[in-house]
Design a protein around this motif. Structure first.
Motif, mmCIF file in Angstrom:
data_model
loop_
_atom_site.group_PDB
_atom_site.id
_atom_site.type_symbol
_atom_site.label_atom_id
_atom_site.label_comp_id
_atom_site.label_asym_id
_atom_site.label_seq_id
_atom_site.Cartn_x
_atom_site.Cartn_y
_atom_site.Cartn_z
ATOM 1 N N ASP A 104 44.911 41.982 40.842
ATOM 2 C CA ASP A 104 44.667 43.320 41.378
ATOM 3 C C ASP A 104 43.784 44.149 40.461
ATOM 4 O O ASP A 104 43.997 45.348 40.257
ATOM 5 C CB ASP A 104 46.000 44.055 41.610
ATOM 6 C CG ASP A 104 46.875 43.345 42.612
ATOM 7 O OD1 ASP A 104 46.333 42.628 43.462
ATOM 8 O OD2 ASP A 104 48.111 43.502 42.524
ATOM 9 N N THR A 162 42.621 48.466 40.388
ATOM 10 C CA THR A 162 43.542 49.455 40.952
ATOM 11 C C THR A 162 44.305 50.193 39.873
ATOM 12 O O THR A 162 45.038 51.135 40.179
ATOM 13 C CB THR A 162 44.548 48.761 41.871
ATOM 14 O OG1 THR A 162 45.293 47.783 41.122
ATOM 15 C CG2 THR A 162 43.839 48.059 43.019
ATOM 16 N N ASP A 200 40.651 43.063 43.385
ATOM 17 C CA ASP A 200 41.620 43.582 44.346
ATOM 18 C C ASP A 200 41.016 43.574 45.748
ATOM 19 O O ASP A 200 39.801 43.717 45.936
ATOM 20 C CB ASP A 200 42.017 45.014 43.960
ATOM 21 C CG ASP A 200 43.113 45.540 44.856
ATOM 22 O OD1 ASP A 200 44.247 45.021 44.770
ATOM 23 O OD2 ASP A 200 42.830 46.446 45.651
ATOM 24 N N ARG A 201 41.902 43.406 46.745
ATOM 25 C CA ARG A 201 41.446 43.309 48.128
ATOM 26 C C ARG A 201 40.768 44.581 48.608
ATOM 27 O O ARG A 201 39.999 44.550 49.584
ATOM 28 C CB ARG A 201 42.614 42.949 49.030
ATOM 29 C CG ARG A 201 43.678 44.019 49.118
ATOM 30 C CD ARG A 201 44.831 43.610 50.034
ATOM 31 N NE ARG A 201 45.505 42.426 49.547
ATOM 32 C CZ ARG A 201 45.473 41.264 50.174
ATOM 33 N NH1 ARG A 201 44.766 41.145 51.297
ATOM 34 N NH2 ARG A 201 46.114 40.217 49.695
ATOM 35 N N SER A 202 40.995 45.727 47.951
ATOM 36 C CA SER A 202 40.366 46.977 48.394
ATOM 37 C C SER A 202 38.854 46.912 48.233
ATOM 38 O O SER A 202 38.102 47.443 49.061
ATOM 39 C CB SER A 202 40.946 48.157 47.612
ATOM 40 O OG SER A 202 40.715 48.000 46.223
ATOM 41 N N PHE A 203 38.371 46.253 47.151
ATOM 42 C CA PHE A 203 36.925 46.108 46.972
ATOM 43 C C PHE A 203 36.343 45.171 48.025
ATOM 44 O O PHE A 203 35.260 45.411 48.575
ATOM 45 C CB PHE A 203 36.627 45.569 45.567
ATOM 46 C CG PHE A 203 36.944 46.550 44.476
ATOM 47 C CD1 PHE A 203 36.159 47.666 44.271
ATOM 48 C CD2 PHE A 203 38.037 46.358 43.649
ATOM 49 C CE1 PHE A 203 36.436 48.573 43.270
ATOM 50 C CE2 PHE A 203 38.324 47.246 42.647
ATOM 51 C CZ PHE A 203 37.534 48.370 42.457
ATOM 52 N N GLY A 263 42.050 38.530 49.388
ATOM 53 C CA GLY A 263 42.004 39.318 50.618
ATOM 54 C C GLY A 263 40.789 39.074 51.470
ATOM 55 O O GLY A 263 40.386 39.955 52.240
ATOM 56 N N ASN A 292 37.490 44.552 51.026
ATOM 57 C CA ASN A 292 37.506 45.170 52.351
ATOM 58 C C ASN A 292 36.340 46.134 52.557
ATOM 59 O O ASN A 292 35.861 46.323 53.689
ATOM 60 C CB ASN A 292 38.827 45.914 52.569
ATOM 61 C CG ASN A 292 39.993 44.959 52.696
ATOM 62 O OD1 ASN A 292 39.821 43.799 53.040
ATOM 63 N ND2 ASN A 292 41.185 45.443 52.381
ATOM 64 N N ASP A 293 35.879 46.793 51.459
ATOM 65 C CA ASP A 293 34.829 47.820 51.582
ATOM 66 C C ASP A 293 33.427 47.251 51.468
ATOM 67 O O ASP A 293 32.447 48.013 51.497
ATOM 68 C CB ASP A 293 35.042 48.889 50.506
ATOM 69 C CG ASP A 293 36.321 49.673 50.721
ATOM 70 O OD1 ASP A 293 36.836 49.645 51.862
ATOM 71 O OD2 ASP A 293 36.822 50.289 49.756
ATOM 72 N N ALA A 306 30.600 49.785 47.094
ATOM 73 C CA ALA A 306 31.603 48.759 46.818
ATOM 74 C C ALA A 306 30.931 47.437 46.504
ATOM 75 O O ALA A 306 31.365 46.692 45.608
ATOM 76 C CB ALA A 306 32.540 48.611 48.011
ATOM 77 N N GLN A 313 32.278 38.758 54.367
ATOM 78 C CA GLN A 313 32.791 38.958 53.013
ATOM 79 C C GLN A 313 32.615 37.697 52.181
ATOM 80 O O GLN A 313 32.227 37.757 51.003
ATOM 81 C CB GLN A 313 34.281 39.348 53.081
ATOM 82 C CG GLN A 313 34.541 40.671 53.791
ATOM 83 C CD GLN A 313 36.020 40.918 54.026
ATOM 84 O OE1 GLN A 313 36.836 40.027 53.857
ATOM 85 N NE2 GLN A 313 36.349 42.138 54.463
#
Length: 806
Positions: A705, A708, A727-730, A762, A732-733, A740, A768
């Motif tokens: 992660d 974060t 982390d999966r947030s990067f 992720g 996803n964006d 990102a 992606q």
């Protein structure tokens, strides 16, 4: 009984008007008579039951003896009938042989040889004598003297005069039993008529076959049978003449054969009786059996004294024991009568002294009433206490079930009351509680029940509302009024706000306990929502809270009972789609809720300390899975397991990890430990020490992660980390934000410069995956490649070695 009567008398003497001594004396006299009567009744009942038991035991003993004798007599009679029938078969064979001899087909020597062979086959027959129709001797198995033949022929002629229906053989008179050349009294002659069975033969008797039945041999076959003391087997002829007897002393002839048995001639095929079987002998229990084709009566007997002996001994013990018990009971009754007489004197004395104690009793009653009032109310506020509140609410709810009105139970708690106690003292806090109780009395009706439940917590039962909406106005009025300043509290002016929770009857509970619990839960919901407000009980929120509490409580047992399972998500190298590793993800196979993901129980496990046992289970499960795959001959890849900050604070973590690796016989490179940035919070030095020990052991370390938390690449460059997980947030964006994408590319480049591999988690879309491969990312994992799967599916992936996107 005595103790109960004594307690009742004490109550009458101490808490009722004085009584005269005459009724007391009459009562004690009746008690003594009742004790004596009860004792005699019990003794009589015990003696009667004992007599019934002894009689039943004797009857059962006689039935058992009779059944045993009948069975033994039946067995011997059946065997004896079989022997007689075998003699009949020999007679039939002899008739056929004689017929063949008459036709010249067989010689006399062949006839003798055949009969001798049959005699040897049946050992119960000692000898034979073959006679023609005129009773002249034709053949014999022994040398026959001239003086021995005449008695046998005379006995046979006498036996032939009396017709016998249905019998296979005729028993010659007992006086001639010893005639054939031997003084052996156990050989009994049986005569069979010879009627050949061959075709064309006549049906008239062609002669007679005399077979000497060896009773000594026959009865000795039953010598080892367990018959019991005083038991015997007797053989009689059909006229009651004794033939032989087998008893405890062996094979004997109890009395002369010429003397008939002194019993009535036994009729019928079976029966039982009690009589003397020989003159002057003691009576015996006996059973007899006779076969229609056998000239014998078999009797199994047992002396009456042997039958009654054990019973008499047992009865004597029973009567002795009952006598001792009766004496003891009479002595006990005598002692009880003495005690009752002594108690009578004491109680009479107490009745006289009772007159002087009524004033004291009245005073105690008044103080008791006062104590009950104090026990029912709170000493500080004068409101009802918890016990009285529960009783009153229970009675009101019982009436509410038959009413159409609405009832609500409200819990009220003062916000930050502890700060007032701590800063101004408990005496000021007590004054504030009294002021709050006073306002509650003013704001609520007399029909409503108000109580202080303890501390700064109050409870109110609002009764008889026309609609549930009426509670909104009442709750708002209470909050507004109770939030006004309180003046004159020892020179202090205080202002507090209440948090309230409301539960309706019967919607939110049918009893006091459930309503109180739900109102309390609603009150805490008000506190979480910002305090100074009221909330109604929400069953949905309560159910979620109950599920979370249940999972927290059951997690240690789930670890101990092996309710946890591991799922594995593959990490795929982007250059060639080869599987480079698995991440182990724990799941809880709950017996009630089904498969539970770690998001529901990991946080509570860290809060309660159960994360240590949970993490240790995951570590052992990973080692066990690698060992299983190695045993199947598969090319294994590292399995990554997650470690919490709590585990890293344990200085013995590295030692346990090394022990598990050694126990399962795997290599350190088969495992990979993943940590989060929160693991590097204080105490940082201890965490770094544990990480260094793990890396020196040969286990690779990954930072999960990343991005974060608080860390940056410059802060982790000196950490013993081999792999960086974006982390999966990067991820996803990447499609929606160019910034990102720039951040992802920069992190990958800097990580490679620090000699770290980069794994993106992720990944759920092809775009992606393509961007990450273009940016130089080493590996990826996510639902687009594969969801977490069980051990069997992961094994199939290992066999394939490559995982191409669909």
């Amino acid at each position: 009984m005595t103790s109960l009567y004594a307690r009742r008398l004490c109550y009458l003497l101490l808490f009722r008007r004085p009584v005269s001594t005459m009724p007391l004396r009459m009562g004690w006299r009746g008690m003594r008579l009742a004790c004596v009567g009860a004792a005699l009744l019990v003794l009589g009942l015990v003696w009667w039951l004992a007599w019934q038991s002894v009689a039943a035991e004797r009857a059962q003993l006689e039935i058992s003896t009779r059944q045993q004798q009948a069975s033994l007599a039946a067995v011997v009679a059946e065997n004896l009938a079989q022997v007689v029938n075998k003699g009949q078969l020999m007679a039939l064979a002899a008739g056929d042989t004689l017929a063949s001899h008459a036709r010249g087909q067989q010689t006399a020597a062949e006839v003798h040889r055949r009969l001798s062979t049959m005699l040897v086959a049946e050992q119960s027959f000692a000898r034979y004598l073959l006679l023609d129709a005129s009773l002249a001797p034709m053949d014999s198995s022994y040398a026959l003297a001239r003086g021995e033949l005449a008695p046998l022929v005379a006995a046979l002629r006498q036996a032939l005069r009396a017709p016998v229906a249905g019998q296979a053989a005729r028993l010659l008179p007992a006086a001639q039993a010893s005639a054939p050349g031997s003084p052996d009294l156990w050989q009994i002659p049986l005569a069979y008529a010879l009627r050949p069975t061959e075709s064309g033969a006549t049906s008239a008797a062609g002669g007679y076959l005399l077979l000497m039945l060896d009773l000594g041999y026959f009865l000795n076959l039953y010598r080892d049978v367990e018959m019991g003391a005083g038991s015997a087997i007797h053989l009689f002829d059909t006229q009651g003449g004794p033939l032989a007897e087998l008893g405890a002393q062996g094979l004997t002839l109890p009395f002369s054969r010429s003397q008939a048995a002194p019993v009535t001639l036994m009729e019928g095929s079976r029966g039982a009786a009690v009589a003397a079987l020989q003159p002057g002998a003691a009576p015996s229990q006996f059973s007899w059996r006779r076969s229609a084709q056998s000239p014998f009566i078999v009797v199994a007997s047992r002396g009456q004294e042997w039958v009654d002996g054990p019973h008499r001994e047992g009865s004597r013990k029973v009567w002795t024991l009952l006598g001792v018990l009766s004496v003891c009971m009479l002595l006990a009754v005598g002692g009880m009568l003495r005690v009752l007489r002594h108690q009578e004197g004491l109680f009479v004395a107490l009745s006289v002294a009772n007159r002087d104690k009524h004033a004291l009793i009245d005073q105690l009653e008044r103080e008791k009433t006062k104590a009950l009032e104090l026990a029912a109310n709170d000493h500080l506020t004068g409101l009802h206490n918890r016990r009285m509140f529960n009783e009153l609410v229970a009675s009101h709810l019982a009436l509410a079930r038959r009413s159409r009105k609405f009832y609500a139970l409200m819990y009220l708690d003062l916000d930050r009351f502890k700060a007032i106690n701590d800063s101004l003292g408990h005496h000021v806090g007590d004054l504030l509680l009294q002021a709050v109780a006073g306002r509650l009395r003013q704001l609520l009706r007399r029909s409503d029940i108000i109580a202080r439940m303890g501390g700064d917590e109050f409870a109110v039962l609002v009764t008889g509302m026309d609609a549930m909406a009426d509670m909104d106005a009442l709750a708002a009025k209470l909050i507004e009024s109770l939030s006004q300043p309180y003046e004159g509290l020892e020179g202090h002016t205080l202002q507090v706000t209440p948090s309230m929770g409301v539960a309706f009857f019967p919607r939110d509970g049918h009893d006091v306990t459930l309503l109180c619990r739900n109102a309390d839960a609603a009150m805490y919901a008000s506190k979480r929502a910002g305090r100074g407000r009221f909330s109604y009980y929400d069953a949905t929120a309560s159910a979620d809270s109950a599920r979370g509490y249940a999972l927290e409580r059951e997690l240690p047992r789930a670890v101990a009972e092996q309710q946890l399972v591991l799922h594995f998500q593959p990490k795929v190298r982007l250059n060639d789609c080869r599987i480079m590793g698995f991440e182990a993800l724990v799941r809880w196979q709950h017996p009630e809720y089904g498969l539970i993901h770690p998001g529901e129980f990991i946080a509570s496990a860290e809060a309660t300390g159960a994360i240590r046992a949970l993490g240790d289970w995951v570590l052992k499960a990973c080692c066990r899975q690698v060992a299983a795959w190695r045993a199947l001959g598969l090319d294994t890849v590292p399995i990554a397991f997650n470690v919490s900050p709590v585990q890293l604070r344990d200085g013995a973590f590295a030692e346990r990890l090394a022990a598990h690796i050694a126990d399962h016989g795997i290599a350190p490179s088969d495992l990979m430990m993943e940590i989060t940035e929160s693991c590097l919070i204080e105490p940082r030095a201890l965490a770094l020490s544990v990480l260094e020990q793990v890396r020196d052991m040969g286990v690779s370390i990954g930072l999960d992660d990343f991005g974060t938390g608080f860390s940056s690449l410059s802060q982790i460059k000196d950490l013993p980390i081999d792999t960086l997980k974006l982390d999966r947030s990067f991820v996803n964006d990447i499609r929606s934000s160019s910034e990102a994408g720039v951040i992802v590319t920069s992190v990958i480049t800097l990580a490679h410069n620090l000699k770290m591999r980069v794994v993106a988690e992720g990944v759920e879309l092809m775009d992606q995956l393509v961007y990450l491969k273009t940016a130089g990312c080493d590996e990826a994992q996510g639902y687009f490649l594969s969801r977490p799967v069980g051990a069997h599916a992961a094994e199939e992936m290992l066999r394939a070695a490559y995982l191409h996107p669909a």
